[in-house]
Design a protein around this motif. Structure first.
Motif, PDB file in Angstrom:
ATOM      1  N   SER A 129       0.804  -1.220   0.000  1.00 11.43           N
ATOM      2  CA  SER A 129       0.000   0.000   0.000  1.00 11.43           C
ATOM      3  C   SER A 129       0.833   1.264   0.000  1.00 11.43           C
ATOM      4  CB  SER A 129      -0.955   0.007   1.185  1.00 11.43           C
ATOM      5  OG  SER A 129      -0.220   0.091   2.369  1.00 11.43           O
ATOM      6  N   LEU A 130       2.152   1.136  -0.003  1.00 12.04           N
ATOM      7  CA  LEU A 130       2.946   2.343   0.151  1.00 12.04           C
ATOM      8  C   LEU A 130       3.787   2.692  -1.059  1.00 12.04           C
ATOM      9  CD1 LEU A 130       3.841   1.410   3.719  1.00 12.04           C
ATOM     10  CD2 LEU A 130       2.346   3.265   3.052  1.00 12.04           C
ATOM     11  N   GLY A 131       3.517   2.053  -2.158  1.00 14.05           N
ATOM     12  CA  GLY A 131       4.253   2.432  -3.356  1.00 14.05           C
ATOM     13  C   GLY A 131       5.641   1.834  -3.375  1.00 14.05           C
ATOM     14  N   GLY A 132       6.190   1.800  -4.564  1.00 16.12           N
ATOM     15  CA  GLY A 132       7.556   1.309  -4.682  1.00 16.12           C
ATOM     16  C   GLY A 132       7.638  -0.202  -4.760  1.00 16.12           C
ATOM     17  N   TYR A 133       6.657  -0.889  -4.181  1.00 14.88           N
ATOM     18  CA  TYR A 133       6.674  -2.354  -4.226  1.00 14.88           C
ATOM     19  C   TYR A 133       5.283  -2.801  -4.612  1.00 14.88           C
ATOM     20  CZ  TYR A 133       8.176  -7.061  -3.101  1.00 14.88           C
ATOM     21  OH  TYR A 133       8.518  -8.374  -3.175  1.00 14.88           O
TER      22      TYR A 133
END
Lengths: 398, 289
Positions: free
Chosen positions: A286-290
């Protein structure tokens, strides 16, 4: 025939003729151009009254005499004010379609607003045409990229959204003629509000509209639960645009779309979103990047979403090993008993998990409560001791 | 404690040169290294685990973006986990080597053991009575009851958090012998126990060990390995008395730590405490928002 109709001709401005007393029936362009070829020519109101003879000759109406459109000009000299050209004399179908559309009350001449200079109208297959596929977004964007206009009619400013979308990229960057542009979805003359059940962009018509190009996806969609619901008249069920948006459509494998897709599903499936948030799939993702962690449609399918009870569903018990195994190499029957929507707060649904969580919470609460009291009392006592007995002046920090 | 008074009297003579402060060893270099690995990997695990636990919070997203997304965070979390597992295994090996192969006394039972005994129970209640002004301050052995609790909390925590963590990391493998719901439970256990560890270490352990008036602002013994005679006597009077009575005190004598090393340790220690307190504040804000 269609070819001629779709590039409807308009000849707007009045003309001055120098050939006095002549009968003008069947007047040919060269006669009129004697005056109107002058680029500086204006009528008394200051409107441009010149015609580029070469361009006109190569245009779709190049073979027509001037008074085929400027029918009120009978002889020379002709009046200063002449009637606006009525395109429907020839293009009756388009005029009828337009009259019933959202653009029916356009203040400017309804035809030239989109087709451009009346004396330079080309077939839509000609790159010079204002309605050539690659030119369509710019043509519509003349009005629909304008914030003031958008606000006045309660419309979003769609032009920039479209240009940054996957369709806009295909069109503007790749020059892909089949890429969807405005009229691919909205039509051209008979554009209706999306609230009108007849409109190509009315909710229940959208799958067919998008399916005009994305035929396989439309077929899949109609097989799925969402498609069935919409066909039954359930307007809450999502159609293409609910998940993909209408104008800002992204490549679905892109990180940005993967990030935004889950809340979209969750806007209806609130309980599922909440339990999804409790899982590692969500926490990590949920936090971007992955963005590799499972999103709704990685497990449920995207277009042909089916209930787990349907044997064709990727989340049907018999298919879980394959579905989970797409990410988790070595997934076995026990592994797929993992519940991606378990609710540790629900004693009836997940009793084992409920008691594990209860035990952990009690452990956490009791340890911390005891030690917080212990430490606070200790601190107070040690401080009192320090003040009264001069003890505990810190360690010597060796 | 009459025996302590006797010992103090006995030692009035050996401590003849008051200018020369005496230092005693408390932790070996090996133990201090393990503690250093423990606290640095723990900080790393906390710093990378908390954003996952509170992935909805603003700071978690900022932090994730700052370090290159969650791929980076997860990588670092696993890296720290492997290091800490290694330290844990080394420690378990040490304990069994000392206790079973070398037959060292006092590892599994007795005054120097980490295993809780009756004195710890008495000390706990005695300490509480002292807090309330109802009795004298207890005198502690080598490891006081709260230190033993810290030790076992970390020991249990590493087993529980480690096991649940590896179960998630190698889920398909663990699923060969664990039921499916255990994988769900693994995350609940991992995150709750991790939260407990973080809250406990960054509040209770920090205050009990470093920030209380007796040690304020930091007990350096875990870095330097030695403490002054005065501090030893005051904090662990029973151990001091026992060693003196057994005549083993001299064997524990050590050099004063070099001042550069004390300074260096202080920087490391304060950094750790600062990071810990920052994470504590972030945890509490996320927990109560």
């Amino acid at each position: 025939m269609k070819h001629v109709f779709t590039t409807s001709p308009v000849l707007v401005f009045s003309a001055f003729l120098i050939l006095g007393g002549m009968q003008l029936a069947g007047q040919s362009a060269p006669d009129c151009l004697t005056c109107h070829n002058d680029p500086a020519l204006q009528d008394s109101a200051g409107h441009k009254a010149s015609v580029d003879g070469h361009t006109f000759a190569s245009s779709v109406h190049g073979s027509l005499p001037c008074n085929a459109c400027h029918a009120d000009i009978k002889d020379f000299p002709h009046p200063d004010h002449i009637a606006p050209v009525d395109c429907k004399t020839c293009h009756a179908d388009e005029a009828t379609a337009l009259a019933g559309s959202v653009h029916s009350n356009a203040k400017d001449h309804p035809c030239t607003s989109c087709h451009g200079d009346a004396h330079a109208i080309f077939p839509k297959t000609d790159a010079r045409s204002a309605v050539y596929p690659l030119n369509v977004p710019r043509t519509c964007g003349t009005c629909h990229s304008n914030d003031g206009m958008a606000q006045k009619h309660g419309l979003p400013n769609v032009y920039p959204a479209y240009m940054d979308s996957i369709h806009g990229f295909a069109l503007s960057k790749e020059g892909l003629l089949v890429a969807a542009s405005c009229q691919s979805c909205h039509g051209s003359h008979h554009i209706l509000s999306h609230k009108d059940p007849q409109s190509a962009t009315y909710k229940t018509n959208i799958p067919k509209t998008c399916g005009g190009c994305h035929a396989k996806i439309d077929a899949d969609y109609e097989q799925g639960t969402h498609g069935h619901a919409v066909m039954r008249g359930n307007l809450k069920a999502p159609v293409c645009t609910d998940c993909h948006t209408a104008h800002s459509i992204l490549q679905p494998t892109e990180a940005e779309f993967r990030m935004q897709s889950t809340p979209i599903c969750g806007s209806c499936h609130k309980d599922k979103l909440s339990t999804y948030h409790d899982t590692f799939h969500s926490q990590l993702g949920s936090l971007g990047g992955y963005v590799e962690t499972a999103r709704c449609w990685d497990c449920h399918g995207a277009h042909d979403v089916l209930a787990a009870s349907d044997p064709r569903s990727p989340i049907a018990p018999a298919n879980l090993v394959v579905t989970c195994g797409r990410c988790h190499a070595g997934a076995n029957l026990r592994f797929v008993q993992y519940q991606p929507h378990a609710n540790a707060r629900d004693r009836k649904l997940n009793p084992a998990l409920f008691y594990v969580r209860l035990f952990m919470n009690l452990l956490l609460a009791s340890v911390l409560t005891f030690f917080v009291i212990h430490t606070v009392l200790w601190l107070i006592r040690a401080r009192v001791d320090q003040v009264h007995n001069g003890s505990g002046q810190g360690g010597n920090h060796a | 404690m009459p025996e302590l008074q006797e010992i103090e009297l006995q030692h009035a003579e050996p401590v003849e040169a008051p200018t020369q402060k005496r230092y005693f060893t408390r932790f070996t270099r090996h133990q201090r290294s393990l503690h250093a690995v423990l606290f640095s990997t723990f900080l790393g695990l906390a710093a990378t685990g908390l954003p996952l636990r509170f992935s909805e919070s603003y700071w978690a997203r900022k932090l994730a973006a700052g370090v290159g997304g969650f791929g980076a965070i997860l990588f670092f979390h696993k890296f720290c986990a492997l290091l800490l597992t290694l330290a844990f295994l080394v420690h378990v090996k040490d304990v069994f080597q000392r206790g079973i192969f070398h037959r060292e006394k006092g590892i599994f039972w007795g005054p120097t053991s980490m295993v809780a005994n009756w004195k710890d129970v008495k000390d706990l209640f005695g300490h509480m009575r002292w807090f309330l002004g109802l009795g004298p301050k207890p005198r502690f052995e080598r490891y006081a009851y709260w230190e033993k609790f810290d030790y076992w909390a970390v020991f249990w925590g590493m087993i529980v958090i480690g096991f649940s963590g590896y179960a998630m990391w190698f889920a398909p493998f663990f699923a060969r012998f664990l039921p499916g719901w255990a994988l769900n439970a693994a995350l609940v256990i991992h995150s709750e126990e991790g939260l407990l560890a973080i809250l406990f270490i960054f509040s209770i352990h920090f205050v009990n060990t470093h920030l209380r008036p007796d040690s304020f602002p930091m007990d350096m013994v875990v870095f330097t390995g030695v403490e002054s005679e005065e501090e030893f006597k005051k904090k662990r009077s029973t151990e001091y008395a026992r060693l003196a009575a057994e005549g083993k005190l001299e064997a524990r004598l050590a050099e004063a730590p070099p001042s550069w090393y004390v300074k260096f340790s202080r920087i490391v220690g304060f950094t750790a405490i600062f990071i810990g307190l920052t994470l504590l504040v972030l945890t509490l804000t996320a927990y109560f928002s």
